[in-house]
Design a protein around this motif. Sequence first.
Motif, PDB file in Angstrom:
ATOM      1  N   SER A 142       0.827  -1.220   0.000  1.00  0.00           N
ATOM      2  CA  SER A 142       0.000   0.000   0.000  1.00  0.00           C
ATOM      3  C   SER A 142       0.857   1.264   0.000  1.00  0.00           C
ATOM      4  CB  SER A 142      -1.015   0.004   1.142  1.00  0.00           C
ATOM      5  OG  SER A 142      -0.414   0.442   2.347  1.00  0.00           O
ATOM      6  N   GLY A 143       0.258   2.415   0.220  1.00  0.00           N
ATOM      7  CA  GLY A 143       1.011   3.664   0.236  1.00  0.00           C
ATOM      8  C   GLY A 143       0.962   4.405  -1.090  1.00  0.00           C
ATOM      9  N   PHE A 144       1.869   5.378  -1.209  1.00  0.00           N
ATOM     10  CA  PHE A 144       1.972   6.170  -2.437  1.00  0.00           C
ATOM     11  C   PHE A 144       2.766   5.408  -3.491  1.00  0.00           C
ATOM     12  CE2 PHE A 144       1.588  10.475  -0.082  1.00  0.00           C
ATOM     13  CZ  PHE A 144       0.271  10.628  -0.478  1.00  0.00           C
ATOM     14  N   ILE A 145       2.317   5.479  -4.709  1.00  0.00           N
ATOM     15  CA  ILE A 145       3.034   4.851  -5.815  1.00  0.00           C
ATOM     16  C   ILE A 145       3.322   5.895  -6.893  1.00  0.00           C
ATOM     17  CG2 ILE A 145       2.871   3.160  -7.709  1.00  0.00           C
ATOM     18  CD1 ILE A 145       1.155   1.437  -5.908  1.00  0.00           C
ATOM     19  N   ALA A 189       4.188   6.232 -10.591  1.00  0.00           N
ATOM     20  CA  ALA A 189       4.211   5.387 -11.784  1.00  0.00           C
ATOM     21  C   ALA A 189       3.935   6.228 -13.022  1.00  0.00           C
ATOM     22  CB  ALA A 189       3.166   4.276 -11.654  1.00  0.00           C
ATOM     23  N   HIS A 190       4.395   5.733 -14.138  1.00  0.00           N
ATOM     24  CA  HIS A 190       4.146   6.421 -15.405  1.00  0.00           C
ATOM     25  C   HIS A 190       2.702   6.198 -15.842  1.00  0.00           C
ATOM     26  CE1 HIS A 190       7.966   8.154 -16.622  1.00  0.00           C
ATOM     27  NE2 HIS A 190       8.555   7.124 -16.011  1.00  0.00           N
ATOM     28  N   TRP A 191       2.148   7.259 -16.437  1.00  0.00           N
ATOM     29  CA  TRP A 191       0.750   7.238 -16.866  1.00  0.00           C
ATOM     30  C   TRP A 191       0.685   7.931 -18.217  1.00  0.00           C
ATOM     31  CZ3 TRP A 191      -2.253  12.108 -16.042  1.00  0.00           C
ATOM     32  CH2 TRP A 191      -3.588  12.011 -16.478  1.00  0.00           C
ATOM     33  N   ASP A 192      -0.148   7.420 -19.100  1.00  0.00           N
ATOM     34  CA  ASP A 192      -0.147   7.945 -20.467  1.00  0.00           C
ATOM     35  C   ASP A 192      -0.899   9.271 -20.622  1.00  0.00           C
ATOM     36  OD1 ASP A 192      -2.861   7.328 -20.501  1.00  0.00           O
ATOM     37  OD2 ASP A 192      -2.587   5.446 -21.610  1.00  0.00           O
ATOM     38  N   GLY A 193      -1.464   9.766 -19.528  1.00  0.00           N
ATOM     39  CA  GLY A 193      -2.096  11.090 -19.584  1.00  0.00           C
ATOM     40  C   GLY A 193      -3.553  11.096 -20.004  1.00  0.00           C
ATOM     41  N   THR A 194      -4.140   9.921 -20.222  1.00  0.00           N
ATOM     42  CA  THR A 194      -5.544   9.908 -20.660  1.00  0.00           C
ATOM     43  C   THR A 194      -6.493   9.571 -19.505  1.00  0.00           C
ATOM     44  OG1 THR A 194      -5.660   7.546 -21.203  1.00  0.00           O
ATOM     45  CG2 THR A 194      -4.798   9.032 -22.915  1.00  0.00           C
ATOM     46  N   SER A 195      -7.684  10.138 -19.575  1.00  0.00           N
ATOM     47  CA  SER A 195      -8.719   9.858 -18.578  1.00  0.00           C
ATOM     48  C   SER A 195      -9.138   8.405 -18.659  1.00  0.00           C
ATOM     49  CB  SER A 195      -9.936  10.749 -18.815  1.00  0.00           C
ATOM     50  OG  SER A 195      -9.639  12.072 -18.470  1.00  0.00           O
ATOM     51  N   GLN A 196      -9.100   7.887 -19.865  1.00  0.00           N
ATOM     52  CA  GLN A 196      -9.500   6.493 -20.094  1.00  0.00           C
ATOM     53  C   GLN A 196      -8.643   5.533 -19.267  1.00  0.00           C
ATOM     54  OE1 GLN A 196      -9.155   5.663 -24.268  1.00  0.00           O
ATOM     55  NE2 GLN A 196     -10.105   3.629 -24.074  1.00  0.00           N
ATOM     56  N   THR A 197      -7.339   5.714 -19.353  1.00  0.00           N
ATOM     57  CA  THR A 197      -6.418   4.873 -18.589  1.00  0.00           C
ATOM     58  C   THR A 197      -6.614   5.086 -17.086  1.00  0.00           C
ATOM     59  OG1 THR A 197      -4.785   4.817 -20.341  1.00  0.00           O
ATOM     60  CG2 THR A 197      -3.968   4.462 -18.101  1.00  0.00           C
ATOM     61  N   GLU A 198      -6.760   6.350 -16.698  1.00  0.00           N
ATOM     62  CA  GLU A 198      -6.952   6.680 -15.283  1.00  0.00           C
ATOM     63  C   GLU A 198      -8.168   5.926 -14.734  1.00  0.00           C
ATOM     64  OE1 GLU A 198      -7.513  10.844 -14.802  1.00  0.00           O
ATOM     65  OE2 GLU A 198      -7.383  10.787 -12.601  1.00  0.00           O
ATOM     66  N   CYS A 220      -2.392  13.154  -7.445  1.00  0.00           N
ATOM     67  CA  CYS A 220      -2.016  14.427  -8.069  1.00  0.00           C
ATOM     68  C   CYS A 220      -0.813  14.227  -8.971  1.00  0.00           C
ATOM     69  CB  CYS A 220      -1.689  15.487  -7.012  1.00  0.00           C
ATOM     70  SG  CYS A 220      -0.231  15.145  -6.017  1.00  0.00           S
ATOM     71  N   ILE A 221      -0.578  15.231  -9.771  1.00  0.00           N
ATOM     72  CA  ILE A 221       0.695  15.351 -10.479  1.00  0.00           C
ATOM     73  C   ILE A 221       1.501  16.321  -9.627  1.00  0.00           C
ATOM     74  CG2 ILE A 221       1.802  16.039 -12.640  1.00  0.00           C
ATOM     75  CD1 ILE A 221      -1.115  15.609 -13.877  1.00  0.00           C
ATOM     76  N   PRO A 222       2.513  15.841  -8.931  1.00  0.00           N
ATOM     77  CA  PRO A 222       3.214  16.713  -7.978  1.00  0.00           C
ATOM     78  C   PRO A 222       3.759  17.977  -8.651  1.00  0.00           C
ATOM     79  CG  PRO A 222       3.860  14.423  -7.641  1.00  0.00           C
ATOM     80  CD  PRO A 222       3.062  14.466  -8.918  1.00  0.00           C
ATOM     81  N   LEU A 223       3.773  19.073  -7.907  1.00  0.00           N
ATOM     82  CA  LEU A 223       4.376  20.305  -8.413  1.00  0.00           C
ATOM     83  C   LEU A 223       5.870  20.079  -8.598  1.00  0.00           C
ATOM     84  CD1 LEU A 223       2.667  23.204  -6.417  1.00  0.00           C
ATOM     85  CD2 LEU A 223       1.922  22.049  -8.499  1.00  0.00           C
ATOM     86  N   ASN A 224       6.438  20.748  -9.591  1.00  0.00           N
ATOM     87  CA  ASN A 224       7.866  20.594  -9.884  1.00  0.00           C
ATOM     88  C   ASN A 224       8.246  19.131 -10.108  1.00  0.00           C
ATOM     89  OD1 ASN A 224       8.026  23.392  -9.280  1.00  0.00           O
ATOM     90  ND2 ASN A 224       8.212  22.868  -7.114  1.00  0.00           N
ATOM     91  N   ASN A 225       7.327  18.396 -10.690  1.00  0.00           N
ATOM     92  CA  ASN A 225       7.558  16.982 -10.972  1.00  0.00           C
ATOM     93  C   ASN A 225       8.682  16.855 -11.995  1.00  0.00           C
ATOM     94  OD1 ASN A 225       6.669  14.414 -10.289  1.00  0.00           O
ATOM     95  ND2 ASN A 225       5.379  14.226 -12.113  1.00  0.00           N
ATOM     96  N   PRO A 226       9.688  16.016 -11.729  1.00  0.00           N
ATOM     97  CA  PRO A 226      10.756  15.894 -12.721  1.00  0.00           C
ATOM     98  C   PRO A 226      10.262  15.221 -13.998  1.00  0.00           C
ATOM     99  CG  PRO A 226      11.048  14.289 -10.949  1.00  0.00           C
ATOM    100  CD  PRO A 226       9.905  15.178 -10.543  1.00  0.00           C
ATOM    101  N   ALA A 227      10.707  15.743 -15.143  1.00  0.00           N
ATOM    102  CA  ALA A 227      10.387  15.081 -16.414  1.00  0.00           C
ATOM    103  C   ALA A 227      11.175  13.782 -16.484  1.00  0.00           C
ATOM    104  CB  ALA A 227      10.752  16.001 -17.581  1.00  0.00           C
ATOM    105  N   SER A 283       5.040   8.064 -21.871  1.00  0.00           N
ATOM    106  CA  SER A 283       4.745   8.951 -20.751  1.00  0.00           C
ATOM    107  C   SER A 283       5.939   9.842 -20.490  1.00  0.00           C
ATOM    108  CB  SER A 283       4.414   8.113 -19.506  1.00  0.00           C
ATOM    109  OG  SER A 283       4.716   8.829 -18.323  1.00  0.00           O
ATOM    110  N   ASN A 284       5.662  11.084 -20.045  1.00  0.00           N
ATOM    111  CA  ASN A 284       6.744  12.029 -19.789  1.00  0.00           C
ATOM    112  C   ASN A 284       7.046  12.231 -18.314  1.00  0.00           C
ATOM    113  OD1 ASN A 284       7.278  12.726 -22.487  1.00  0.00           O
ATOM    114  ND2 ASN A 284       5.348  13.896 -22.489  1.00  0.00           N
ATOM    115  N   GLN A 285       6.200  11.665 -17.468  1.00  0.00           N
ATOM    116  CA  GLN A 285       6.439  11.864 -16.032  1.00  0.00           C
ATOM    117  C   GLN A 285       5.685  10.796 -15.238  1.00  0.00           C
ATOM    118  OE1 GLN A 285       4.762  15.649 -14.823  1.00  0.00           O
ATOM    119  NE2 GLN A 285       2.766  15.204 -15.696  1.00  0.00           N
ATOM    120  N   ARG A 286       6.176  10.570 -14.039  1.00  0.00           N
ATOM    121  CA  ARG A 286       5.453   9.720 -13.101  1.00  0.00           C
ATOM    122  C   ARG A 286       4.411  10.569 -12.380  1.00  0.00           C
ATOM    123  NH1 ARG A 286       8.274   4.929 -11.766  1.00  0.00           N
ATOM    124  NH2 ARG A 286      10.297   4.875 -12.822  1.00  0.00           N
ATOM    125  N   VAL A 287       3.294   9.953 -12.045  1.00  0.00           N
ATOM    126  CA  VAL A 287       2.304  10.675 -11.236  1.00  0.00           C
ATOM    127  C   VAL A 287       2.065   9.866  -9.963  1.00  0.00           C
ATOM    128  CG1 VAL A 287       1.246  11.758 -13.239  1.00  0.00           C
ATOM    129  CG2 VAL A 287       0.326   9.593 -12.385  1.00  0.00           C
TER     130      VAL A 287
END
Lengths: 491, 491
Positions: A435-438, A440-449, A462-469, A481-485
């Motif tokens: 459990s906990g925070f994960i 992971a890369h996400w393709d950015g679509t609502s469908q996948t979410e 969330c998509i963290p602020l100042n998230n590293p690319a 995907s360009n970033q982990r969320v």
Amino acid sequence: MSKVITPQEEDYSKWYNDIVQEAGMAENSPVRGCMVIKPYGFAIWEKMRDALDARFKATGHQNASFPLLIPKSFLSKEADHVEGFAKECAVVTHYRLKNDPNGKGVIVDPDARLEEELIIRPTSETIIWSTYKNWIQSYRDLPLLINQWANVMRWEMRTRLFLRTAEFHWQEGHTAHATDREAIDETILMLNEYANFMENYMAVPVIKGVKTANERFAGAVDTYCVEALMQDGKALQMGTSHFLGQNFAKAFDVKFLSREGKEEYAWATSWGTSTRMMGGLIMTHSDNEGLVLPPRLAPIQVVIVPIINKNTKDRLSDIAKVVDKIKAEIPNVTVKYDDDDTRTSGFKFAEYELKGVPIRIAIGLRDLENNTCEISRRDTREKTNVSLDGIGQYITDLLEAIQTNLYQRALAHRTALTTKVDTWDEFVDVLNNKSGFIYAHWDGTSQTEEAIKEATKATIRCIPLNNPAEKGVCVFSGKESNQRVLFARAY
Amino acid sequence: MSKVITPQEEDYSKWYNDIVQEAGMAENSPVRGCMVIKPYGFAIWEKMRDALDARFKATGHQNASFPLLIPKSFLSKEADHVEGFAKECAVVTHYRLKNDPNGKGVIVDPDARLEEELIIRPTSETIIWSTYKNWIQSYRDLPLLINQWANVMRWEMRTRLFLRTAEFHWQEGHTAHATDREAIDETILMLNEYANFMENYMAVPVIKGVKTANERFAGAVDTYCVEALMQDGKALQMGTSHFLGQNFAKAFDVKFLSREGKEEYAWATSWGTSTRMMGGLIMTHSDNEGLVLPPRLAPIQVVIVPIINKNTKDRLSDIAKVVDKIKAEIPNVTVKYDDDDTRTSGFKFAEYELKGVPIRIAIGLRDLENNTCEISRRDTREKTNVSLDGIGQYITDLLEAIQTNLYQRALAHRTALTTKVDTWDEFVDVLNNKSGFIYAHWDGTSQTEEAIKEATKATIRCIPLNNPAEKGVCVFSGKESNQRVLFARAY
């Protein structure tokens, strides 16, 4: 171990309810979904409220009060807003009762039907922006920086004390600005104020980020949030700050004459935190003995218990003198001296542990001889014998140390329960077994979410602020995907 | 004379509305009978609330929060209470809206009808005493001393900002005691706390008394009150404190085991003050230039205005230095320095007079040369040139003097408008031609009280506490009377 609290490891949810009730925080009321906040719980909420309120004022905001009731038609004026909010809410249809002609009691007077139904506010954007129309004519009326402390109501089907109740207390800030830039800055400013309050007062570490479109506030352009991780590895949204664009200004026709003489729609933000934070406070620090409170929010910061028996009652006045001396050294600390002789010291120890009092001082006969006292800290439950010389400084330092320790402990817990995962199997395994925070890369679509939520009940917190690319592939779809969320199962 | 305020002598009621709106206190909302309390008005209310809250806590009370909604059946449980309260109130009948299948907007979902209707609290005795049943088992649970700051709703047909609104803010204390004596003492204690607050903070002199049976709170054994006299000679009830006997304990079956081991019903009090006091504050002190505020409740106690023109703008920094010096001498005073150069000093003078700021300081070039400033007090509108040496003490003393003067002025006004009358002709004559408080003999019957009200609209405001015994005859019936009571037309 406390006799009244179910252990966390046995049933975390039951443990939570036990804490809330046995520590005198809140209880269910006869009205479905509405809670009674009991005096001890309310005292903690008052401290949270006062600390936040001071920060709102320090950043230029003023409080005001808008009506509890909202005309039904207002809710439909902002298209997204009505979809998100108008549905599950308490509807006032009549304004009078009358004696039941057929018997006892009262009935709703059918002749007193309202022409237009009124809704108990689930949030106040609509009623406030309908008011702002009259308050805003020129750029000189901006920024308008207003906050309201209020009760709101959302007809929740499954409720839990503090975490999800039909009626709850909150603050809602509603600001209007001349430019989008200024409104976005305000949104971020208040997000930071929230984060600072949560970390420095509540001792709850939070991650600041922006919500995905799916999780956005109904009517917002962007929803920012602060997310915390509870002891059981589930996330809790602690507060949100919304950039509303010109959506509400357009819905309620709030225009102003700009410095350049042009008519423009005002830019809006809204931001809120609620009694839900009380749930987050409990589920971050407390243990099987009861509540654990950070000193800055504790209604009683230090409790002093005299250790006497029937044969040594005559020494009570000597102990009282020591208590006065201690109190005099810590004028800014809230101290309770409990010399109630109808209760044993053992009973008192358990009681104040249950209530999460950060420091307990016990003074017995040997202490009188030795010029000492026994100090017990609630966070670690360590006991120490301490000299009364310099006791004031000792207590002040210890309160600071407890405040810091609680934060560090919560941060370490969150770090331990935060995992980077790269495959779907790993994702499911971590969710189910760790459990906990994960991240992971996400393709950015609502469908996948939505598919991930459907499959695992995990949501993008969330998509963290100042998230590293970072280049990668979506754990679910395998797309680019360009970033982990940040994923988690959440309250 | 202010251009935006209707003079008192022309139309007192219009004057009142003008003050409330133009000074930025409150305004009507789109929801009939519900007001918006604007930031400046709310800042005054916050000061009142904080001062009262501190006194409640100092006298051993704790805050808590009870539900906004009350099941309809609760209202019928106390027979007198339902007669007095259950009728004109907002009724929640449904808990969901849905999209209108025939067009735009939303409609009430007929499938979401509540089994039992819920009432928005007009006062909380019923919901609170239904809760106390679980909190009170033994004499050791008593006294239970709880207060709630809340919004309540009574469906008033004719509303006036602050004085009578459908929704209003108030505090309601609800206490439970082991004996009738203790409950009565509590009732009087809180009455005295109210009177002290009104006289010392609001600078409003009040008369403490007990209501006649006719004017008693629905469900009370005795209703005590504090009554003030407004500038126009009408009375305003500023607060009430009720001894409820065992009425609510019996209605909600709240019994406790006494020290002697006997099962007994608890004794109750309730006491409340509301945003109505804001109306009383305005109608006691304000004038044709606007609001007049007692220093202890003024959000801005001192405003400083620089007197410059375009040619002397470069001296602004010198004035700012003087302002800093003044501020440093009065760290506990709320000072606003208004150096906004888009507004003239004349505009500012009018603005701060309208807002009732107790002290205005003007600093011009000659002041810089002479080490002086011009001080204008809002209560008398006197201006004085004052040396900057010792300015801090001067301001502190002047704030005290204004606070005292406002009280003394209001007391003198009340004294001038208080008349002893002995005949019916005199009674009617004073009411119609002088107005104010009237001390007159009354035969003690509800019948006479109602007949007087019918004939003159005057009501018995109270039987003052410690009223001197005095033989006489009722002004209306000619029957025997043992004391004079206090009559007036009232808000």
